[in-house]
Design a protein around this motif. Sequence first.
Motif, short mmCIF file in Angstrom:
data_model
loop_
_atom_site.label_atom_id
_atom_site.label_comp_id
_atom_site.label_asym_id
_atom_site.label_seq_id
_atom_site.Cartn_x
_atom_site.Cartn_y
_atom_site.Cartn_z
N UNK A 193 30.65 8.96 -17.97
CA UNK A 193 31.68 9.44 -17.39
C UNK A 193 31.27 9.35 -15.87
N UNK A 194 32.31 9.14 -15.15
CA UNK A 194 31.96 9.08 -13.39
C UNK A 194 31.76 10.76 -13.07
N UNK A 195 32.17 11.64 -13.81
CA UNK A 195 31.81 13.25 -13.56
C UNK A 195 30.49 13.29 -13.56
N UNK A 196 29.57 12.46 -14.25
CA UNK A 196 28.13 12.63 -14.35
C UNK A 196 27.39 11.73 -13.72
N UNK A 197 28.09 11.04 -12.79
CA UNK A 197 27.49 10.05 -12.04
C UNK A 197 27.41 10.59 -10.55
N UNK A 198 26.33 10.38 -9.89
CA UNK A 198 25.89 11.13 -8.48
C UNK A 198 26.98 10.41 -7.39
N UNK A 199 27.55 9.31 -7.66
CA UNK A 199 28.49 8.60 -6.72
C UNK A 199 29.73 8.54 -7.23
N UNK A 200 30.09 9.16 -8.29
CA UNK A 200 31.41 9.18 -9.14
C UNK A 200 32.73 9.39 -8.35
N UNK A 201 32.38 10.37 -7.31
CA UNK A 201 33.48 10.53 -6.54
C UNK A 201 34.00 9.41 -5.71
N UNK A 202 32.95 8.65 -5.29
CA UNK A 202 33.28 7.53 -4.42
C UNK A 202 33.90 6.63 -5.20
N UNK A 203 33.62 6.37 -6.54
CA UNK A 203 34.05 5.16 -7.19
C UNK A 203 35.60 5.86 -7.76
N UNK A 204 35.67 6.76 -8.09
CA UNK A 204 37.03 7.43 -8.42
C UNK A 204 38.00 7.02 -7.33
N UNK A 205 37.57 7.46 -6.09
CA UNK A 205 38.32 7.18 -4.98
C UNK A 205 38.73 5.62 -4.49
N UNK A 206 37.77 4.98 -4.62
CA UNK A 206 38.04 3.52 -4.79
C UNK A 206 39.03 2.96 -5.78
N UNK A 207 38.72 3.29 -7.03
CA UNK A 207 39.57 2.75 -8.13
C UNK A 207 41.16 3.29 -7.71
N UNK A 208 41.41 4.73 -7.31
CA UNK A 208 42.44 5.03 -6.91
C UNK A 208 43.32 4.34 -5.78
N UNK A 209 42.44 3.74 -4.95
CA UNK A 209 42.88 2.91 -3.89
C UNK A 209 43.33 1.67 -4.38
N UNK A 210 42.90 1.06 -5.66
CA UNK A 210 43.39 -0.11 -6.13
C UNK A 210 44.34 0.30 -7.40
#
Length: 235
Positions: A193-210
């Motif tokens: 889960x990205x919730x348990x990844x140090x940079x998960x918020x950055x990834x979520x934001x990037x995925x939302x962008x696309x």
Amino acid sequence: MKIAFVDERIDVEELKNLNTLNIKVIKVPKTNLTYDAVSGHPDILMHIFNNKIILHRDIDAAFLHNLESLNLNISLSQKSIGYKYPNNIILNGVSTSEFFIHNTKYTDGELLTLIGNNTVINVPQGYTKCSTAVVSNKAIMTSDTVIAESMKKFGFDVLLLPPGDILLPGLDYGFIGGTCGLIDEKTLCFYGSLDNYKYGNDVITFLEKHNVKPIYLSDGKLVDRGSILIVDTEI
């Protein structure tokens, strides 16, 4: 019908959740030709481009026969996989609709033939697919600075992630490309889960962008099991 190729060491929970997505899951058998940590990783043992599959030439015979029975488009690598880098990276390139990214000094000849007229981007990183998660035909995530800068020059949107905080049993850490795979154009499945990844918020934001939705196959930390590779078939 979609087929997902995964490391045979996939966790029971991950396998159960992947099966709920109406995908046929095929476990890729480990090889003793390379070191254990990556010995079952699909992105080391095979490559998929335009629904065509290249398998390493020493693949388990029963596994090969099973795929042939599904009428998949299969060929074998020209070279055998070696135990250590760079001899185990012959199929570990990144393919998009227009580009192929790899350290082409070591790319298998069968793979170079398969990619045809795609623009070839030669980079020093040999574990290219391990290091790179494809989000779309014009967007990637990677921890490799050279890959990032190279693809920006071709108009790619790139999320550059710091290394670390990804599990890879047997090694210090894994890479973002090995934690996930596009199931379709709008869905990216993750081991963990990205919730348990140090940079998960950055990834979520990037995925939302696309406009790409993340699906978590488990609730734990991200795990590099080799990319989830998908092929579409008529079975």
